[in-house]
Write an enzyme that holds these catalytic residues in place. Structure first.
Site, PDB file in Angstrom:
ATOM      1  N   ASP A   1       0.841  -1.196   0.000  1.00  0.00           N
ATOM      2  CA  ASP A   1       0.000   0.000   0.000  1.00  0.00           C
ATOM      3  C   ASP A   1       0.879   1.249   0.000  1.00  0.00           C
ATOM      4  O   ASP A   1       1.728   1.411   0.870  1.00  0.00           O
ATOM      5  CB  ASP A   1      -0.885   0.003   1.250  1.00  0.00           C
ATOM      6  CG  ASP A   1      -1.796   1.217   1.291  1.00  0.00           C
ATOM      7  OD1 ASP A   1      -2.930   1.128   0.792  1.00  0.00           O
ATOM      8  OD2 ASP A   1      -1.358   2.278   1.800  1.00  0.00           O
TER       9      ASP A   1
ATOM     10  N   TYR B   1       2.967  10.094  -0.162  1.00  0.00           N
ATOM     11  CA  TYR B   1       3.988   9.576   0.758  1.00  0.00           C
ATOM     12  C   TYR B   1       5.405   9.891   0.278  1.00  0.00           C
ATOM     13  O   TYR B   1       6.355   9.763   1.049  1.00  0.00           O
ATOM     14  CB  TYR B   1       3.870   8.054   0.939  1.00  0.00           C
ATOM     15  CG  TYR B   1       2.549   7.561   1.485  1.00  0.00           C
ATOM     16  CD1 TYR B   1       1.638   8.436   2.075  1.00  0.00           C
ATOM     17  CD2 TYR B   1       2.214   6.209   1.410  1.00  0.00           C
ATOM     18  CE1 TYR B   1       0.421   7.972   2.566  1.00  0.00           C
ATOM     19  CE2 TYR B   1       1.009   5.738   1.901  1.00  0.00           C
ATOM     20  CZ  TYR B   1       0.112   6.633   2.471  1.00  0.00           C
ATOM     21  OH  TYR B   1      -1.082   6.163   2.949  1.00  0.00           O
TER      22      TYR B   1
ATOM     23  N   LYS C   1      -2.886   6.028  -4.235  1.00  0.00           N
ATOM     24  CA  LYS C   1      -3.974   6.944  -3.901  1.00  0.00           C
ATOM     25  C   LYS C   1      -3.812   8.285  -4.617  1.00  0.00           C
ATOM     26  O   LYS C   1      -2.692   8.759  -4.811  1.00  0.00           O
ATOM     27  CB  LYS C   1      -4.019   7.179  -2.384  1.00  0.00           C
ATOM     28  CG  LYS C   1      -4.020   5.872  -1.585  1.00  0.00           C
ATOM     29  CD  LYS C   1      -4.042   6.063  -0.090  1.00  0.00           C
ATOM     30  CE  LYS C   1      -3.766   4.750   0.628  1.00  0.00           C
ATOM     31  NZ  LYS C   1      -2.336   4.465   0.755  1.00  0.00           N
TER      32      LYS C   1
ATOM     33  N   HIS D   1      -7.632   9.607  -1.742  1.00  0.00           N
ATOM     34  CA  HIS D   1      -6.898   9.606  -0.468  1.00  0.00           C
ATOM     35  C   HIS D   1      -7.704  10.271   0.660  1.00  0.00           C
ATOM     36  O   HIS D   1      -7.748   9.758   1.776  1.00  0.00           O
ATOM     37  CB  HIS D   1      -5.552  10.319  -0.673  1.00  0.00           C
ATOM     38  CG  HIS D   1      -4.500   9.916   0.307  1.00  0.00           C
ATOM     39  ND1 HIS D   1      -3.161   9.900  -0.004  1.00  0.00           N
ATOM     40  CD2 HIS D   1      -4.568   9.524   1.601  1.00  0.00           C
ATOM     41  CE1 HIS D   1      -2.459   9.504   1.052  1.00  0.00           C
ATOM     42  NE2 HIS D   1      -3.296   9.277   2.043  1.00  0.00           N
TER      43      HIS D   1
END
Length: 320
Positions: free
Chosen positions: A54, A59, A87, A120
């Site tokens: 994931d 990120y 996402k 997200h």
């Protein structure tokens, strides 16, 4: 010929999505993994037998994840056996930006398709928005327009399933009223300290699979790991607290994405398939009285004076 399973590979479990595709029960979360993402993803896939990874563009680790996935495939893991989630970030939540955002993610991950693409957070932010946002930096989110573009990605086989994160009951109802392709997955913070029962029930009712993030009740490893109930059950079962919390999530019918960059923890978090939590222990974990979110989104979306969200309660539509 029978497949030979290496002794250290845990027996795994998966859940079937609305689409008929399957999602492995345990995945590796990569939030806050930084430069360690490449090693942790490679360890998870090649050494610990994970098949579910994931990540998210926000990120900042997708290139590292991509390198690790390439290395894992060179080591003999097949792409078709991997389940990779990413996402769509808040600044890209407008119809014309969906496809370019996905293309960028695929390029960073060095993949031709994603198994799952999630919204997200259901809030649109202006490019370069501050944390917390200044006046005018939280923009109108065209949910229907964005979802139509997500649906096109499925039709074109760029994404196998689409879904959502951090939704509320009212936002889920709105999405279900306009969706032509249903969300296959809803990813939310869930652990014994924030069971999020109402959303879990709503998703089950609509056959939407739930993935639990921050399953250890924290995003940095504290919190529930030290909870007395968790500790007592872990000692009784001769497991560590992280394993107990991951197992609880799976026994609730959710997949779960514990994040770690430590190889031994990565191995332990996946060693949850050849034992069960006894019912009384499962119930004890499901009735911890102190309930509260670890990640309420306040730093991302709340502007106490200018709004439109003036409190964390506003973000969650006052449903908590």
């Amino acid at each position: 010929m029978a497949q030979v399973v290496k002794p250290h590979e845990p027996k795994t479990q998966s859940f079937t999505l609305l689409s008929g595709h399957t999602i492995p029960a345990v995945g590796l979360g990569t939030w806050k993994s930084g430069s360690q993402a490449i090693n942790s993803v490679f360890t998870a896939v090649v050494e610990a037998g994970y098949r579910h990874i994931d990540t998210a563009s926000q990120y900042g680790v997708q290139e590292e994840v991509g390198h690790a996935l390439q290395a894992a495939m060179q080591a003999g893991v097949e792409r078709k056996d991997l389940f990779v989630t990413s996402k769509l970030w808040c600044t890209e939540l407008t119809p014309e930006r969906v496809r370019p955002a996905l293309n960028n993610t695929l390029q960073e991950l060095q993949l031709h398709y994603l198994d799952l693409y999630l919204i997200h957070w259901p809030f649109r932010l202006k490019d370069g928005a501050s944390r917390p946002p200044k006046a005018g930096e939280v923009l109108e989110f065209d949910m229907e327009g964005v979802w139509r573009e997500m649906e096109k990605l499925v039709k074109e086989n760029l994404v196998r399933d689409i879904g959502i994160c951090n939704f509320t009951l009212s936002k889920l109802d709105k999405l279900l009223s306009i969706a032509q392709i249903m969300p296959s997955v809803c990813q939310m913070e869930m652990h014994p300290g924030w069971r999020n029962d109402k959303m879990l029930e709503a998703c089950k009712k609509n056959a939407i699979h739930v993935t639990a993030y921050s399953p250890l009740g924290s995003f940095d490893g504290g919190n529930l790991i030290n909870d007395q109930t968790v500790d007592r059950i872990a000692n009784k079962l001769n497991k560590n607290p992280g394993q107990v919390l991951v197992k609880w999530a799976i026994q609730r019918g959710t997949s779960v994405i514990p994040k770690s960059t430590k190889p031994d923890r990565i191995m332990e978090n996946a060693s949850v398939f050849n034992w069960e939590l006894p019912e009384q222990d499962f119930k004890a974990l499901s009735s911890i009285p102190d309930q509260g979110r670890v990640l309420d989104g306040e730093d991302l979306f709340v502007n106490k004076s200018a709004g439109p969200f003036r409190s964390a309660a506003d973000i969650w539509d006052h449903e908590d």
